[in-house]
Write an enzyme that holds these catalytic residues in place. Sequence first.
Site, PDB file in Angstrom:
ATOM      1  N   SER A 137      46.114  29.724  32.102  1.00 12.41           N
ATOM      2  CA  SER A 137      46.067  30.858  33.025  1.00 12.41           C
ATOM      3  C   SER A 137      45.418  30.399  34.313  1.00 12.41           C
ATOM      4  CB  SER A 137      45.250  31.998  32.416  1.00 12.41           C
ATOM      5  OG  SER A 137      44.942  32.988  33.382  1.00 12.41           O
ATOM      6  N   TYR A 149      38.143  35.850  28.167  1.00 20.87           N
ATOM      7  CA  TYR A 149      39.456  35.264  28.461  1.00 20.87           C
ATOM      8  C   TYR A 149      39.305  33.999  29.314  1.00 20.87           C
ATOM      9  CZ  TYR A 149      44.322  35.033  30.073  1.00 20.87           C
ATOM     10  OH  TYR A 149      45.610  34.629  30.352  1.00 20.87           O
TER      11      TYR A 149
END
Length: 253
Positions: A137, A149
Amino acid sequence: MTDRTVVVTGANGGQGLAEALMLVTAGATVIATDLTPEPSTALEAVVTKHLERIAYRPLDVTLPDAWTALSRFVRDGCGGLDGLVNNAGITRRSRLLEATPADLAAVSDVNVTGALLGMQACVPLMAPGASIVNVGSVAALTGHYPVAYTASKWALRGLTIAAATELGARGIRVNSVHPGFIETPMTAGANPAFRKATIAETPLGRTGTPEEVAAVVLFLLSPMAAFVTGVDLPVDGGQSSHGGAKSVSDALR
């Protein structure tokens, strides 16, 4: 990708679905996996259309026994494996002072441990020329606020580089792609303010599509990337390229 066999995790929708479809279209045989006992409606349509070259298998990427069963299925049905896409991922959006150890553990189990288990299960089936792509990401290249995350995706970068170093002697390549804001089921629940601010920080001025990520994954899996390993490749419209300088530049216009 003709005569090449690839496992794709998290294939029921979003980027995983696009990756599975693009790989099949490019001639690969795909084992598409996800948590559900049966494929999603969208993935089922792909399976029905390309019945001879795509199969669905339920898989919880956090369970070693599930990976063992999948590797046995691949070995018995295909003989070997040419590619693995560790695409499955989850998020929790709690900030630093609200995040719990349970948040960190839950996200890491899928995003990091799942990729580790996948490589451990699949590498024994791979010959020289095989390729692994871990889907990270833009949060792995910057300091995004969802701490669990972001931490997991930074860890996945480290895992990827360690794997590339370890597996190079076997002729197996390992790379990571880092999508920016891509229109997927995961990002559908994002705060509208987050979407607006992210687009403002993206030089191309828009969100991305799952197909744009899938195209880069396809390249890294293919023989065209035969001398590419250990790479962090952003697919983010330039979001991670400027270190925040874009907002400064825009303010001075």
